[in-house]
Write a protein that holds these residues in place. Structure first.
Motif, mmCIF file in Angstrom:
data_model
loop_
_atom_site.group_PDB
_atom_site.id
_atom_site.type_symbol
_atom_site.label_atom_id
_atom_site.label_comp_id
_atom_site.label_asym_id
_atom_site.label_seq_id
_atom_site.Cartn_x
_atom_site.Cartn_y
_atom_site.Cartn_z
ATOM 1 N N GLY A 62 0.813 -1.214 0.000
ATOM 2 C CA GLY A 62 0.000 0.000 0.000
ATOM 3 C C GLY A 62 0.838 1.251 0.000
ATOM 4 O O GLY A 62 1.996 1.245 0.414
ATOM 5 N N GLY A 63 0.231 2.360 -0.434
ATOM 6 C CA GLY A 63 0.951 3.622 -0.556
ATOM 7 C C GLY A 63 0.535 4.690 0.416
ATOM 8 O O GLY A 63 0.669 5.875 0.122
ATOM 9 N N LEU A 64 -0.022 4.318 1.576
ATOM 10 C CA LEU A 64 -0.343 5.221 2.680
ATOM 11 C C LEU A 64 -1.617 6.032 2.471
ATOM 12 O O LEU A 64 -2.060 6.712 3.384
ATOM 13 C CB LEU A 64 0.802 6.217 2.970
ATOM 14 C CG LEU A 64 2.053 5.686 3.659
ATOM 15 C CD1 LEU A 64 2.844 4.752 2.759
ATOM 16 C CD2 LEU A 64 2.939 6.846 4.119
ATOM 17 N N ARG A 65 -2.188 5.986 1.293
ATOM 18 C CA ARG A 65 -3.392 6.768 1.001
ATOM 19 C C ARG A 65 -4.484 5.852 0.459
ATOM 20 O O ARG A 65 -4.203 4.807 -0.126
ATOM 21 C CB ARG A 65 -3.104 7.868 -0.028
ATOM 22 C CG ARG A 65 -2.118 8.928 0.456
ATOM 23 C CD ARG A 65 -1.787 9.893 -0.671
ATOM 24 N NE ARG A 65 -0.868 10.927 -0.253
ATOM 25 C CZ ARG A 65 -1.229 12.113 0.227
ATOM 26 N NH1 ARG A 65 -2.515 12.390 0.358
ATOM 27 N NH2 ARG A 65 -0.339 13.018 0.581
ATOM 28 N N LEU A 66 -5.729 6.292 0.609
ATOM 29 C CA LEU A 66 -6.830 5.487 0.095
ATOM 30 C C LEU A 66 -6.736 5.309 -1.414
ATOM 31 O O LEU A 66 -7.110 4.265 -1.943
ATOM 32 C CB LEU A 66 -8.168 6.143 0.469
ATOM 33 C CG LEU A 66 -8.531 6.103 1.959
ATOM 34 C CD1 LEU A 66 -9.788 6.925 2.220
ATOM 35 C CD2 LEU A 66 -8.727 4.679 2.450
#
Length: 396
Positions: A62-66
């Motif tokens: 994941g990239g920390l954002r929705l």
């Protein structure tokens, strides 16, 4: 250790995976046959692959954002009129949640290229139409994908706000997604409804269901200008709770749940704050001029403000803009209300979407039928390989 036959990778499951950007979002793409069946085992696998729950998602992809914590599950379709079936999953970042309630328009734009490159659809040059059945909403989408050499074209001159550079244009048709969740364009039966908050404030809203259900209200009704940026909105806990209450009560009003507190800070209906066109400064510090847009919009879901504008949210906004008396229509000058495009000013610039009304024979009060409802996106395969998930996780 020399001579030791133990393979440390035996402690992990390796699953084929493709990382793709679609529009202004990114997702892990899986063939349905490669992952656990629907249920707790699948949810546990997806969360572990993404590194959820953890605000850094440090132990996953994941990239920390929705907008970078999404999954697309694809299979060749056996349904008449469809080429592929596509299930979208929104993996929360900080909360231990996997959501399948609605679709993602940006990720939808990568489904066609994925299907072509993976051999699920026969490639036809120069453009291949991919008929996509979205499992979440039980609706059909059509993607027109440029093709070269039997693969989805990547290079092109199409630019979209929020994505550096240019790419090959992908045309997405959402005209068949009216009533995606509720079966109705206006699921409450009204153009506007009044939601009374627990503190006594009364907020006038429009609830519209195209691509995904959205609840629209003016930024002014919550004391905002409409030019606020995501960090300012997401960082205001009281504001986010108020927006979540509006979402919850709108969802109750249209029968999504029996009591508005059932879901805290829900994903659907998407909350969209609108305001008339006005010059603002975007996330990158660039000035966005008022004459480049028809209105400003800020979209909130799962307790956070979207970094740009959700694809499905743009489609619903476009549809609502053609309904006389709606909160969206009220934010647009009358001279632009009949144009074949709607220009939405969002935190990363301006998004232009196509909206053409087929028939309005009974006047402005009639519910429109859409001859065209679509957006232009770009998409690109970023990586293909295997994602590793430890065998010892809750799915086992």
């Amino acid at each position: 250790m020399a001579g030791n036959d133990f393979d440390p990778l035996d402690e992990q499951i390796a699953v084929p995976c493709v990382l793709m950007r679609g529009g202004t979002s990114k997702a892990l793409f899986f063939h349905e046959s490669a992952i656990p069946p629907a249920g707790a085992a699948r949810d546990a696998f997806l969360k572990r692959a993404m590194g959820t729950p953890d605000q850094l998602q440090i132990d996953g992809l994941g990239g920390l954002r929705l907008v970078t914590s999404k999954v697309a599950i694809i299979s060749k379709s056996t349904r008449p009129g469809a080429d592929v079936d596509y299930l979208f999953a929104q993996i929360d970042v900080e909360r231990d949640i996997v959501g399948y309630d609605g679709n993602c328009g940006n990720i939808s734009s990568a489904v066609g290229p994925f299907a072509i490159d993976e051999g699920l659809v026969d490639a036809t040059e120069p453009v291949t139409s991919v008929r996509i059945y979205n499992v979440n909403t039980d609706k059909m989408l059509v993607a027109k994908v440029q093709v070269v050499g039997g693969k989805a074209r990547v290079l092109g001159d199409c630019s979209i706000s929020g994505v550096p550079g240019t790419g090959a244009k992908i045309l997405m048709d959402y005209a068949g997604t009216v009533g995606a969740k509720t079966g109705k364009l206006l699921p409450s039966g009204q153009v506007t409804d009044t939601i009374t908050l627990e503190d006594g404030r009364r907020i006038e809203v429009t609830i519209c269901d195209v691509a995904n259900p959205c609840v629209f209200f003016s930024a002014e009704s919550l004391g905002l200008t409409g030019s606020e940026l995501p960090a300012q909105i997401s960082g205001d806990t009281a504001l986010i709770e108020t927006i979540g209450e509006i979402q919850g009560k709108a969802g109750q009003l249209i029968g999504m749940w029996p009591e508005w507190r059932a879901y805290h800070l829900p994903g659907l209906p998407l909350a969209v704050m609108v305001a008339p066109a006005e010059t603002f400064v975007d996330v990158n510090g660039e000035t966005v001029l008022d004459n480049s847009m028809d209105l400003r919009a800020r979209l909130v879901f799962l307790g956070k403000c979207h970094d740009s504008m959700a694809g499905t949210g743009s489609m619903c906004t476009a549809a609502a803009s053609r309904i006389q008396g709606s909160k969206v229509r009220q934010a647009i000058t009358s001279s632009r209300a009949a144009e074949p495009t709607l220009r939405i000013g969002h935190p990363l610039g301006v998004m232009e979407v196509k909206v053409v009304v087929e028939s309005d024979a009974d006047g402005d009060s009639a519910m429109p039928r859409f001859a065209a409802l679509g957006l232009t996106r770009t998409a690109r395969r970023l990586m293909a390989g295997e994602v590793y998930v430890p065998r010892q996780h809750p799915a086992d």
